[in-house]
Design a protein around this motif. Structure first.
Motif, PDB file in Angstrom:
ATOM      1  N   ASN A   1      18.803  44.966 -45.455  1.00 27.93           N
ATOM      2  CA  ASN A   1      20.144  45.396 -45.997  1.00 27.93           C
ATOM      3  C   ASN A   1      18.959  45.650 -47.364  1.00 27.93           C
ATOM      4  O   ASN A   1      20.081  44.932 -48.012  1.00 27.93           O
ATOM      5  N   ARG A   2      18.728  47.024 -46.997  1.00 27.79           N
ATOM      6  CA  ARG A   2      18.644  46.971 -48.536  1.00 27.79           C
ATOM      7  C   ARG A   2      17.763  48.867 -48.717  1.00 27.79           C
ATOM      8  O   ARG A   2      16.982  49.078 -48.413  1.00 27.79           O
TER       9      ARG A   2
ATOM     10  N   ARG B   1      22.450  47.063 -51.946  1.00 27.45           N
ATOM     11  CA  ARG B   1      22.690  46.743 -50.456  1.00 27.45           C
ATOM     12  C   ARG B   1      22.919  47.722 -49.483  1.00 27.45           C
ATOM     13  O   ARG B   1      23.503  48.885 -50.485  1.00 27.45           O
TER      14      ARG B   1
END
Length: 103
Positions: free
Chosen positions: A41-42, A49
């Motif tokens: 999640n990046r 995010r």
């Protein structure tokens, strides 16, 4: 390695995008065109995010800078796509009626 369930399969649908934290890793479960993907999640561009990202047409678009990444290859789209790191994917596992990861 241990199985960590993320979601029941019945809850998945195209456009699904939900963050999870598993063993200290920020994960993102998305589904597009009937296929689920588990991602870190990046955004590889500036570590933003991705849980507010738009998921559509085989791509996920970073909500901060608008960079689209191909969900299959992880490669950024556009003229400078080759200059950016790839989106990191995590292999997913189906177990019974759930999808998860082995970590």
């Amino acid at each position: 390695m241990a199985y960590h369930p993320l979601e029941k399969l019945i809850h998945l649908h195209d456009g699904y995008c939900r963050p999870f934290q598993v063993a200290g890793m920020p994960l993102l479960l998305v589904q597009d065109e009937g296929r689920p993907f588990v991602l870190i999640n990046r955004c590889p561009h500036m570590d933003a995010r991705m849980d507010r990202a738009q998921v559509m047409g085989g791509h996920i678009r970073c909500p901060v800078h608008g960079i689209a990444f191909d969900l299959n290859s992880g490669v950024a789209q556009g003229p400078l796509g080759h200059c950016l790191k790839q989106l990191e994917k995590v292999p997913h596992v189906f177990q019974d009626t759930t999808i998860g990861v082995d970590l």
